[in-house]
Design a protein around this motif. Structure first.
Motif, short mmCIF file in Angstrom:
data_model
loop_
_atom_site.label_atom_id
_atom_site.label_comp_id
_atom_site.label_asym_id
_atom_site.label_seq_id
_atom_site.Cartn_x
_atom_site.Cartn_y
_atom_site.Cartn_z
N VAL A 23 56.49 35.93 46.17
CA VAL A 23 56.48 35.98 47.64
C VAL A 23 57.70 36.76 48.12
CG1 VAL A 23 56.65 34.62 49.77
CG2 VAL A 23 55.19 33.84 47.90
N GLN A 24 57.44 37.75 48.98
CA GLN A 24 58.53 38.60 49.49
C GLN A 24 58.89 38.28 50.93
OE1 GLN A 24 56.23 42.07 48.65
NE2 GLN A 24 57.45 42.58 46.85
N LEU A 25 57.89 37.82 51.72
CA LEU A 25 58.13 37.61 53.14
C LEU A 25 57.21 36.52 53.67
CD1 LEU A 25 59.35 38.81 55.90
CD2 LEU A 25 57.21 40.05 56.04
N VAL A 26 57.77 35.67 54.53
CA VAL A 26 56.98 34.67 55.27
C VAL A 26 57.47 34.74 56.71
CG1 VAL A 26 56.35 32.24 55.54
CG2 VAL A 26 56.83 33.15 53.25
N ALA A 27 56.56 35.01 57.64
CA ALA A 27 56.95 35.12 59.04
C ALA A 27 55.92 34.44 59.92
CB ALA A 27 57.07 36.59 59.43
N ALA A 66 53.00 38.94 49.51
CA ALA A 66 53.17 38.45 48.13
C ALA A 66 52.49 39.41 47.16
CB ALA A 66 52.57 37.06 48.00
N ILE A 99 52.13 36.31 55.31
CA ILE A 99 52.82 36.22 54.02
C ILE A 99 52.60 37.51 53.23
CG2 ILE A 99 52.97 34.95 51.83
CD1 ILE A 99 51.71 32.54 53.54
N ARG A 126 58.46 30.67 50.77
CA ARG A 126 59.43 31.74 50.49
C ARG A 126 59.98 31.65 49.07
NH1 ARG A 126 61.79 30.85 55.65
NH2 ARG A 126 60.94 32.48 56.96
N ASN A 127 60.09 30.45 48.54
CA ASN A 127 60.66 30.25 47.21
C ASN A 127 59.65 30.40 46.07
OD1 ASN A 127 63.32 29.79 48.05
ND2 ASN A 127 62.79 27.70 48.65
N ASN A 156 58.65 24.77 59.33
CA ASN A 156 59.82 25.33 58.63
C ASN A 156 59.84 24.91 57.16
OD1 ASN A 156 60.74 26.70 60.87
ND2 ASN A 156 62.00 24.99 61.57
N LYS A 180 57.29 27.12 55.46
CA LYS A 180 57.82 28.49 55.33
C LYS A 180 58.86 28.58 54.21
CE LYS A 180 58.82 29.13 59.75
NZ LYS A 180 59.19 29.70 61.06
N SER A 181 59.80 27.63 54.18
CA SER A 181 60.86 27.72 53.16
C SER A 181 60.30 27.46 51.76
CB SER A 181 62.02 26.78 53.48
OG SER A 181 61.63 25.45 53.32
#
Length: 144
Positions: A125-129, A25, A23, A120-121, A113, A116-117
């Motif tokens: 937070v800029q990225l979740v992978a 952030a 993540i 992400r919101n 999922n 992750k979603s």
């Protein structure tokens, strides 16, 4: 007789049946945990007993770990701080601020999922992978 500890095997065992998210952030770890707890209904708390200490460049670096164990399940979530004073717990993921390890019970795609979603919101937070075990070069750094 000399016994040799197979560190690679230990590291593999530690990561068996786990899922790992990276993540990025722009917020402090305690703020991030507060947001996670509020939005997911979790109860991440700092666990000082799990803090990871790495010795590099003649000094110690400390990486905090927040922990949350799900109710009525062995599933435990660990949120690692990936950066401390210019050093990284996993240098291969320098762009990741946090590493989220889900351990002790399998997490299916639907739940992963959803996490992750939701993450992400969150604000900041800029990225979740999702990261695979094969991508992690310094697995031993995460083992507690």
């Amino acid at each position: 007789m000399k016994l040799k500890l197979d560190v690679d095997e230990l590291n593999e065992d530690f990561f068996e049946e786990t899922r790992l998210l990276g993540i990025t952030a722009t917020i402090k770890n305690y703020q991030f945990c507060m947001q996670l707890n509020a939005s997911l209904g979790y109860d991440f708390r700092l666990n000082p007993e799990l803090e990871i200490q790495l010795f590099k460049k003649n000094r110690n670096y400390f990486f905090s770990i927040y922990q949350f164990k799900e109710y009525n399940s062995p599933l435990t979530h660990y949120l690692y701080q990936n950066q401390y004073d210019g050093e990284y717990l996993l240098p291969e993921f320098k762009h990741m601020d946090f590493l989220w390890l889900m351990k002790y019970d399998w997490v299916d795609d639907e739940k992963c999922n959803w996490i992750k979603s939701t993450v992400r919101n969150l604000s900041g937070v800029q990225l979740v992978a999702e990261l695979t075990n094969e991508q992690i070069k310094n697995k031993g750094n995460m083992v507690f």
